[in-house]
Design a protein around this motif. Structure first.
Motif, short mmCIF file in Angstrom:
data_model
loop_
_atom_site.label_atom_id
_atom_site.label_comp_id
_atom_site.label_asym_id
_atom_site.label_seq_id
_atom_site.Cartn_x
_atom_site.Cartn_y
_atom_site.Cartn_z
N SER A 64 1.11 -1.53 0.04
CA SER A 64 0.17 -0.16 0.43
C SER A 64 0.50 1.37 -0.14
O SER A 64 0.34 2.30 -0.67
CB SER A 64 -1.07 0.13 0.84
N ASP A 65 2.26 0.96 0.44
CA ASP A 65 3.18 2.49 0.50
C ASP A 65 3.78 2.49 -0.70
O ASP A 65 4.10 3.78 -1.57
CB ASP A 65 4.38 2.19 1.34
N ALA A 68 -1.76 1.80 -5.22
CA ALA A 68 -2.77 2.39 -4.31
C ALA A 68 -3.86 3.38 -5.68
O ALA A 68 -3.24 3.96 -6.70
CB ALA A 68 -2.74 3.56 -3.14
N GLU A 69 -5.47 2.19 -5.40
CA GLU A 69 -6.24 2.91 -6.79
C GLU A 69 -6.70 4.31 -6.12
O GLU A 69 -7.17 4.20 -4.84
CB GLU A 69 -7.04 1.69 -7.24
N ARG A 74 -10.88 1.67 -10.53
CA ARG A 74 -10.81 0.52 -9.17
C ARG A 74 -10.31 -0.92 -10.57
O ARG A 74 -11.26 -1.10 -11.15
CB ARG A 74 -12.07 -0.17 -8.57
N TRP A 80 -6.05 -6.85 -8.02
CA TRP A 80 -6.35 -6.05 -6.85
C TRP A 80 -5.69 -7.12 -5.51
O TRP A 80 -3.84 -7.21 -5.21
CB TRP A 80 -6.64 -5.62 -6.11
#
Length: 172
Positions: A64-65, A68-69, A74, A80
């Motif tokens: 997540s760093d 990110a969407e 999406r 994902w």
């Protein structure tokens, strides 16, 4: 299936008299420690052992760093999820493979470099510093004389010559 050694007998009653029996059962049959949990991420104690001074705190990166969407666009949920798995796997195995290839030669190089630096510091730098500390009071008095005789009068003369110069800014 769980083995019997991890099962604990617990009696649930509202009577206070039987609480003493529960303590007796606990003393006779202490609960065993929980089974060890295995995960791909290192535990906190392993991180502390490998990086006790926190030199590489900035390298603690998660999926997540990096990716990110936004809420407006999406992808499919499976895409994902698999992307996260691929990222974590490649980060982990890429690091392991590269460290297996580079760690030993680089450790040898760094060890030799630090040994050379330690040797130079112990046998060259510190003796020179000690010689300077020993000889410096004599050199300092000689240098202060040179500065007071030649450099200080020159700087004072230049300062007096330049003290008459005024700069005025105006808007025209």
């Amino acid at each position: 299936m769980m083995s019997d050694e991890y099962l604990v007998e617990c009696n649930i009653h509202d009577d206070e008299e039987e609480d003493d029996d529960d303590d007796y059962v606990k003393k006779i049959h202490p609960s065993p420690p929980p089974p060890p949990q295995f995960s791909s991420t290192p535990s906190l104690t392993q991180v502390d052992i490998r990086d006790p001074c926190g030199v590489n705190k900035h390298l603690k990166i998660e999926f997540s760093d990096v990716l990110a969407e936004p809420a407006s666009t999406r992808s499919y949920d499976r895409v994902w999820i698999y992307s996260g798995i691929a990222f974590e796997s490649m980060r982990l195995w890429g690091y392991r493979c590269l460290s297996a290839l580079c760690a030993v030669p680089l450790s040898c190089f760094c060890g030799c470099l630090f040994a050379l630096l330690a040797c130079m510091h112990i046998w060259c730098v510190m003796p020179c510093i000690q010689v300077f500390h020993t000889c410096l009071p004599c050199v300092r008095s000689l240098w202060m004389s040179v500065v007071n005789i030649f450099i200080a009068p020159f700087c004072t003369s230049v300062a007096r010559c330049c003290s008459g110069i005024y700069v005025v800014f105006s808007k025209e």
